[in-house]
Design an enzyme around this catalytic site. Structure first.
Site, short mmCIF file in Angstrom:
data_model
loop_
_atom_site.label_atom_id
_atom_site.label_comp_id
_atom_site.label_asym_id
_atom_site.label_seq_id
_atom_site.Cartn_x
_atom_site.Cartn_y
_atom_site.Cartn_z
N HIS A 1 -6.62 29.19 17.41
CA HIS A 1 -7.77 28.84 16.26
C HIS A 1 -8.60 27.67 16.84
CE1 HIS A 1 -5.42 25.15 15.12
NE2 HIS A 1 -4.51 25.91 15.48
N GLU B 1 2.24 29.38 12.76
CA GLU B 1 2.69 28.44 13.53
C GLU B 1 4.30 28.06 13.50
OE1 GLU B 1 2.62 27.07 16.17
OE2 GLU B 1 1.10 25.41 16.58
#
Length: 202
Positions: free
Chosen positions: A8, A81
């Site tokens: 990202h 994550e």
């Protein structure tokens, strides 16, 4: 097929050196600009599928690719994550100060040790392997795919596919593209390009 592993764009916590983990931190202005540049960089890498972590910083990035390529996003929670538990929101220096014993144990034996309330290395690898198998199932192992995730998770995904890559040495940059080639006949993976950020204007 080609699997484009994408980290990202930038967040405020990235700048501040804070561990984000599963905290849902959005992109900042730079991150949104990076996501747009990344999507342009993907114009030469057309995909049939987009998979994304459900965290907003990954979804915002994936949506830019989706808009340009007209491909729907498939959410994979397993692409989130790495979960750092009580260490999330802290810098590495703060972690070492506040949790010296736990940090030392985690560094010595990360395969079984975990941050307080976080994941072990074995747990991370397990869900990364599940994600890879799911991506291959959906694509048939033949249709190119973009996979939008997070720094540590992308590194683990690469190490799961390409055995000579150590996840500790391949943390990718924000809005980077790492390209993996998968041969469905031999079921082998090959790292073609690592941490490409040439599409970003620095």
């Amino acid at each position: 097929m080609k699997i484009y592993l994408i980290r990202h764009g930038q967040t405020d916590w990235n700048i501040q050196g804070k561990i984000q983990g599963t905290h849902d931190i959005p992109l900042n202005d730079t991150g949104r600009r990076q996501a747009g540049q990344l999507a342009e960089g993907m114009d030469s890498r057309l995909v049939s599928h987009i998979f994304s972590s459900p965290l907003s910083r990954a979804m915002e990035t994936a949506k830019e690719i989706s808009k340009r390529q007209g491909v729907e996003i498939g959410l994979l929670p397993q692409l989130k994550e790495v979960e750092f538990g009580k260490w999330e929101g802290l810098t590495w220096e703060e972690i070492q100060e506040r949790y010296p014993k736990e940090f030392a144990h985690w560094q010595i034996n990360p395969a079984v040790a975990a941050p307080p309330g976080g994941e072990t290395r074995a747990e991370i690898i397990s869900r990364c392997k599940w994600s890879i198998n799911e991506i291959l199932r959906v694509t048939g192992g033949r249709e190119d795919a973009a996979v939008v995730s997070h720094g540590a998770t992308v590194a683990y995904l690469v190490s799961c596919m390409v055995s000579d890559q150590d996840e500790e040495t391949i943390i990718p940059g924000n809005a980077s593209i790492t390209t993996i080639y998968y041969n469905p006949l031999t079921e082998d993976f090959r790292l073609m390009e690592n941490n490409d950020t040439s599409h970003l204007s620095h």
